[in-house]
Structures are given as C-alpha cells and as structure tokens.
Design a protein around this motif. Structure first.
Motif, PDB file in Angstrom:
ATOM      1  N   SER A 199       0.144  -5.062  -7.754  1.00  0.00           N
ATOM      2  CA  SER A 199       0.604  -4.745  -6.405  1.00  0.00           C
ATOM      3  C   SER A 199       1.507  -5.855  -5.871  1.00  0.00           C
ATOM      4  N   LEU A 202       0.774  -0.073  -1.616  1.00  0.00           N
ATOM      5  CA  LEU A 202      -0.582   0.300  -1.211  1.00  0.00           C
ATOM      6  C   LEU A 202      -0.714   0.230   0.312  1.00  0.00           C
ATOM      7  N   SER A 203      -1.392   1.215   0.874  1.00  0.00           N
ATOM      8  CA  SER A 203      -1.575   1.244   2.321  1.00  0.00           C
ATOM      9  C   SER A 203      -2.715   0.314   2.727  1.00  0.00           C
ATOM     10  N   SER A 260      -5.297   1.093   4.291  1.00  0.00           N
ATOM     11  CA  SER A 260      -6.534   1.824   3.989  1.00  0.00           C
ATOM     12  C   SER A 260      -6.903   1.681   2.517  1.00  0.00           C
ATOM     13  N   GLN A 261      -5.917   1.755   1.633  1.00  0.00           N
ATOM     14  CA  GLN A 261      -6.181   1.609   0.204  1.00  0.00           C
ATOM     15  C   GLN A 261      -6.660   0.195  -0.117  1.00  0.00           C
ATOM     16  N   ARG A 265     -10.267  -0.118   0.885  1.00  0.00           N
ATOM     17  CA  ARG A 265     -11.170   0.588  -0.034  1.00  0.00           C
ATOM     18  C   ARG A 265     -11.293  -0.156  -1.362  1.00  0.00           C
ATOM     19  N   VAL A 266     -10.169  -0.744  -1.829  1.00  0.00           N
ATOM     20  CA  VAL A 266     -10.213  -1.537  -3.061  1.00  0.00           C
ATOM     21  C   VAL A 266     -11.131  -2.742  -2.868  1.00  0.00           C
ATOM     22  N   LEU A 316      -8.877   6.373  -5.670  1.00  0.00           N
ATOM     23  CA  LEU A 316      -8.344   5.924  -4.380  1.00  0.00           C
ATOM     24  C   LEU A 316      -6.835   5.658  -4.415  1.00  0.00           C
ATOM     25  N   LEU A 317      -6.230   5.881  -5.590  1.00  0.00           N
ATOM     26  CA  LEU A 317      -4.786   5.725  -5.724  1.00  0.00           C
ATOM     27  C   LEU A 317      -4.087   7.082  -5.702  1.00  0.00           C
ATOM     28  N   THR A 318      -2.806   7.071  -5.404  1.00  0.00           N
ATOM     29  CA  THR A 318      -2.019   8.288  -5.556  1.00  0.00           C
ATOM     30  C   THR A 318      -1.820   8.528  -7.051  1.00  0.00           C
ATOM     31  N   GLN A 351       0.544   5.962  -8.505  1.00  0.00           N
ATOM     32  CA  GLN A 351      -0.103   4.648  -8.579  1.00  0.00           C
ATOM     33  C   GLN A 351      -1.142   4.612  -9.696  1.00  0.00           C
TER      34      GLN A 351
END
Length: 231
Positions: free
Chosen positions: A101, A124-125, A127-128, A131-132, A196-198, A201
C-alpha cells in the motif's frame, strides 16, 4: 501419502500457483467491463481454492507424519528458518499489505493529490485500513495463543521418552492439532484480508504474496545448491 509423495505434490502445487499468478498478472486492472470484473473474481476464487487444497493435503500429511511436516524436506533451508509452526507466520500478511500500500501510494501521489482514484492497494480507504488493523490485532492474539500451546507441548516433550505408547500417541495427536490450528489461521487470515479488499486490490495482494513466496524459495534453493544440499 509418503514424504516423497508430499514433496511431489508440493512441487506440482507450487508450479500451478505460478501459473495462477501469471493469469492474475495478465488480467486487466482495473477491470473496465462487467465480464472483466467477473473474470477477476473467478481468478481470485480459484487462487484461494488452490491454497485451500494445499492445506487440506498438508493436514493429511501431518496426521500421517507430523514430524516430517516440521522437517519440511521439500523446503529450502531459508524457508525452514522462516517457519512458524511448519509454515509462514500469519501476521506476515499485514506487513505485506502495508508495504504494498505504501509503495503504490508513493508512486501515485501526484494522481492522488489531484483527486484521482487508482483503485489499487495504494488507494485503501480509511475504513479498509481500520479493518486491516483490527484483523491484525485479532490475528496476533490467535498467533500468540497457538505459540503458547506449542511451548506447553515442548515443555512436556520429555514424556515422549520412555512413556507408554498411548501417552506418546496422545502427545503426537496434540502436536498435529497445533499444526492444523496454525494452518487454519494462515488460510483464514488470507481469506479475511481478501474479503475486505476490492477485487482489483485482492488480485494485487495475491500476486504480491505469491511473488514473495517465489522470491524466498528461489533465493533459498540457490543458496542450498551452492552448498550442495539440493539437487
């Protein structure tokens, strides 16, 4: 499955992983059509299934000969030196995510400052990231708990010498269980990070994870060949 059979399985599995990564790398990113998006999703699912198959076969090998799994004759000396309970440490996943990232963010900093979204791991947002971080904390706790189980098992290892066969069998079954817990955590960690990734991603994460594995193995095998330890 004998030791040589598992080594053969691993060699084939590893080559198939290489082929999957080539497919992932060749896929268009970001996907621009619905079909391309679906193709990426299928490749991600196929790659995760491939990892699942490895741990399924490894679990059977552990039940057959758990000490052989720890010895890992199919791995290079370097790979074995990096092992945590007969495999890679689950929290390595998070270091990989943060590194990828950060690297991608820096390479796209001009576009990001212009308000352009890249959609990759450098994008990465908040929010992401949250969560990570939460998943990392959970994984560290589970990792530590399994490490404690192994330490407790090792503390009682003297019981393996001169003890009754029933007690020894129970100790071995417990060690198999510890390896299976570690492998379950490894697989769950990868799956939960992917979730939790697109899709784009997730593809980039799986490529980075596999390339790290390829790099460590190649360097390790090269070093072993120089020492005459691998054919």
């Amino acid at each position: 499955m004998s030791s040589s059979s598992f080594s053969s399985f691993y060699s084939t599995w590893f080559e198939q992983l290489n082929q999957l990564v080539q497919q992932l790398s060749a896929a268009p990113r970001p996907p621009t059509t619905h079909d391309q998006h679906q193709d990426l999703e299928k490749l991600v699912a196929k790659t995760l299934t491939h990892y699942t198959e490895y741990y399924k076969v490894k679990s059977a090998e552990a039940q057959r000969d758990v000490f052989n799994v720890f010895a890992a004759p199919w791995a290079s000396s370097l790979e074995r030196s990096l092992h945590w309970i007969a495999g890679w440490r689950p929290t390595t996943v998070f270091h990989l995510v943060y590194t990828e990232s950060s690297t991608l963010f820096e390479s796209h900093i001009v576009d990001i400052l212009r308000g352009l979204r890249t959609g990759d791991l450098g994008d990465l947002s908040p929010s992401q990231f949250r969560r990570v971080s939460e998943l990392q904390c959970e994984t560290v706790k589970e990792e530590n708990a399994i490490t404690d189980e192994l330490s407790e098992w090792q503390d009682g290892a003297s019981e393996l010498v001169g003890d009754c066969s029933a007690s020894v069998d129970e100790k071995i079954r417990l060690l198999v269980s510890i390896v299976q817990k570690a492998d379950d955590l490894r697989l769950r960690t990868v799956r939960r990070v992917v979730d939790l990734l697109t899709t784009q991603q997730a593809v980039e994460f799986l490529i980075a994870a596999a390339e790290l594995q390829f790099g460590v193995r190649k360097w390790g095998l090269d070093q072993d060949r120089r020492r005459g330890r691998f054919g």
